[in-house]
Design a protein around this motif. Structure first.
Motif, short mmCIF file in Angstrom:
data_model
loop_
_atom_site.label_atom_id
_atom_site.label_comp_id
_atom_site.label_asym_id
_atom_site.label_seq_id
_atom_site.Cartn_x
_atom_site.Cartn_y
_atom_site.Cartn_z
N ASP A 140 0.74 -1.14 -0.08
CA ASP A 140 0.03 -0.05 0.06
C ASP A 140 0.82 1.24 -0.02
OD1 ASP A 140 -2.28 1.56 -0.19
OD2 ASP A 140 -2.92 1.09 2.12
N GLN A 141 1.98 1.32 -0.79
CA GLN A 141 2.74 2.43 -1.14
C GLN A 141 2.67 2.90 -2.44
OE1 GLN A 141 4.37 3.92 1.35
NE2 GLN A 141 3.43 2.47 2.75
N VAL A 142 2.57 4.37 -2.57
CA VAL A 142 2.50 4.67 -4.07
C VAL A 142 3.88 4.78 -4.77
CG1 VAL A 142 0.50 6.36 -3.54
CG2 VAL A 142 2.87 7.30 -3.29
N ASP A 143 4.89 4.41 -3.96
CA ASP A 143 6.39 4.29 -4.69
C ASP A 143 6.83 3.00 -4.88
OD1 ASP A 143 6.63 7.25 -4.93
OD2 ASP A 143 7.16 7.26 -2.79
N GLN A 144 6.03 1.83 -4.60
CA GLN A 144 6.40 0.63 -4.97
C GLN A 144 6.60 0.30 -6.24
OE1 GLN A 144 3.42 -2.56 -3.56
NE2 GLN A 144 2.00 -0.77 -3.26
N GLU A 145 7.21 -0.92 -6.42
CA GLU A 145 7.27 -1.46 -7.98
C GLU A 145 6.09 -2.30 -8.27
OE1 GLU A 145 10.67 -3.72 -10.80
OE2 GLU A 145 11.15 -3.18 -8.56
N GLY A 146 5.89 -1.92 -9.31
CA GLY A 146 4.46 -2.85 -9.97
C GLY A 146 4.93 -4.31 -10.27
N LYS A 147 6.26 -4.84 -10.67
CA LYS A 147 6.44 -6.09 -10.93
C LYS A 147 5.34 -6.98 -11.74
CE LYS A 147 9.19 -6.40 -6.52
NZ LYS A 147 9.20 -7.18 -5.28
N ASN A 148 5.40 -6.32 -12.91
CA ASN A 148 4.35 -6.87 -14.01
C ASN A 148 4.81 -8.35 -14.27
OD1 ASN A 148 2.79 -7.57 -16.40
ND2 ASN A 148 2.50 -5.45 -16.82
N PRO A 149 3.99 -9.23 -14.08
CA PRO A 149 4.71 -10.85 -14.43
C PRO A 149 4.51 -11.14 -15.79
CG PRO A 149 2.52 -10.96 -13.29
CD PRO A 149 2.65 -9.28 -13.38
N TYR A 150 3.70 -10.48 -16.64
CA TYR A 150 3.35 -10.96 -17.98
C TYR A 150 4.43 -10.37 -19.13
CZ TYR A 150 -0.87 -11.90 -15.70
OH TYR A 150 -1.78 -12.31 -14.75
N ALA A 151 4.58 -11.23 -20.15
CA ALA A 151 5.26 -10.88 -21.24
C ALA A 151 4.95 -9.53 -21.85
CB ALA A 151 5.26 -12.00 -22.21
N THR A 152 6.02 -8.76 -22.24
CA THR A 152 5.85 -7.22 -22.77
C THR A 152 4.89 -7.28 -23.87
OG1 THR A 152 7.77 -7.43 -23.71
CG2 THR A 152 7.78 -6.42 -21.44
N ASP A 153 4.93 -8.50 -24.75
CA ASP A 153 4.12 -8.21 -26.08
C ASP A 153 2.91 -8.70 -25.98
OD1 ASP A 153 5.24 -10.81 -25.54
OD2 ASP A 153 5.78 -11.23 -27.56
N THR A 154 2.22 -8.87 -24.67
CA THR A 154 0.90 -9.57 -24.48
C THR A 154 -0.08 -8.45 -24.16
OG1 THR A 154 1.34 -10.28 -22.34
CG2 THR A 154 1.93 -11.76 -23.91
N ILE A 155 -1.52 -9.03 -24.53
CA ILE A 155 -2.37 -8.00 -23.82
C ILE A 155 -2.61 -8.26 -22.39
CG2 ILE A 155 -4.09 -9.72 -24.08
CD1 ILE A 155 -4.89 -6.17 -24.44
N ASP A 156 -2.28 -9.19 -21.71
CA ASP A 156 -2.25 -9.22 -20.28
C ASP A 156 -1.40 -8.18 -19.62
OD1 ASP A 156 -4.05 -11.25 -20.68
OD2 ASP A 156 -2.64 -12.82 -19.97
N TYR A 157 -0.06 -8.24 -20.48
CA TYR A 157 0.85 -7.25 -19.64
C TYR A 157 0.10 -5.70 -19.61
CZ TYR A 157 5.06 -4.12 -19.55
OH TYR A 157 6.14 -3.16 -19.07
N LEU A 158 -0.28 -5.34 -20.83
CA LEU A 158 -1.11 -4.10 -20.88
C LEU A 158 -2.13 -3.91 -19.90
CD1 LEU A 158 -1.33 -3.65 -24.87
CD2 LEU A 158 0.33 -2.46 -23.16
N LEU A 159 -3.02 -4.92 -19.73
CA LEU A 159 -4.11 -5.10 -18.84
C LEU A 159 -3.57 -4.67 -17.53
CD1 LEU A 159 -6.53 -7.65 -20.01
CD2 LEU A 159 -6.62 -5.15 -20.46
N TYR A 160 -2.57 -5.48 -16.84
CA TYR A 160 -1.82 -5.18 -15.76
C TYR A 160 -1.31 -3.93 -15.40
CZ TYR A 160 1.06 -6.72 -11.65
OH TYR A 160 1.47 -6.77 -10.39
N GLN A 161 -0.44 -3.32 -16.61
CA GLN A 161 0.08 -1.90 -16.49
C GLN A 161 -1.17 -0.88 -16.42
OE1 GLN A 161 3.30 -1.28 -16.25
NE2 GLN A 161 3.35 0.83 -16.43
N LYS A 162 -2.34 -1.17 -16.92
CA LYS A 162 -3.16 -0.17 -16.92
C LYS A 162 -3.70 -0.22 -15.56
CE LYS A 162 -6.68 2.31 -18.05
NZ LYS A 162 -7.03 2.61 -16.81
N ASN A 163 -4.04 -1.18 -14.74
CA ASN A 163 -4.52 -1.14 -13.32
C ASN A 163 -3.66 -0.85 -12.53
OD1 ASN A 163 -5.46 -2.92 -10.81
ND2 ASN A 163 -7.23 -1.94 -11.92
#
Length: 202
Positions: free
Chosen positions: A23-46
């Protein structure tokens, strides 16, 4: 097989839960999905939405120092631009996905798939936080009841929006609707288009 909206909602809930571990605004997102996938973009969006949600809370502190408030405002501006850029990348994914679909109709939708997904992402945050408010024991009973009513509406809204997104994607896949995207073309962040910025250089 899950629908697109089911997969998206699962990712959004995953992000919201992960964010609230620290619950910290400066923490790292750590997106687990491959960068060329729609799942990556959805994770990044949220992830962007989750950080912005909490920065928006912080800036409303009544006794906040003006310099800190300004830094939060600048961050909100940057997050808004990042959010818009990510939404447009999601639309790019769908433009490519449906590019070869033969048109059976010239019908259009009022918004692109990605902007509907944008609202779905934010709903995940509303539902998470309203559920907390509905269960608080340090608030009056009538406030808890109002929050429970709002939570029920939010859950219904997510169900309806999810259905509408899946229907839109199916119509696009069948050529029954045409996908047309208008970029946001925001001017205030562009040093060549915002007069406050470009007049400074004159």
């Amino acid at each position: 097989m899950s629908s697109f909206s089911q997969s998206a909602n699962k990712i959004f809930d995953e992000v919201v839960a992960f964010y609230h571990v620290l619950d910290q605004v400066d923490q790292e997102g750590k997106n687990p999905y491959a960068t060329d996938t729609i799942d990556y973009l959805l994770y990044q969006k949220n992830w962007i939405d989750s950080v912005q949600w909490h920065v928006e809370d912080l800036i409303r502190e009544p006794e906040i120092e003006p310099s800190l408030a300004l830094s939060y405002k600048r961050r909100i501006d940057a997050l808004n631009q990042e959010r818009t850029d990510t939404v447009e990348r999601i639309d790019d994914y769908f433009l490519a996905k449906f590019a070869a679909v033969p048109a059976k109709s010239n019908r259009l939708n009022t918004e692109s798939p990605a902007w509907a997904i944008d609202r779905l992402s934010i709903l995940a945050l509303k539902i998470y936080h309203m559920a907390i408010e509905a269960e608080r024991v340090d608030t009056p009973i009538d406030q808890q009841a109002r929050c429970k009513q709002k939570l029920a509406i939010l859950l219904e809204q997510r169900e309806d929006l999810s259905t509408a997104i899946d229907q839109l994607l199916e119509e696009l896949a069948q050529g029954e609707k045409q996908m047309k995207v208008y970029r946001q073309m925001k001017m205030y962040n562009d040093p060549q288009l915002n007069p406050v910025l470009y007049q400074k250089k004159a």
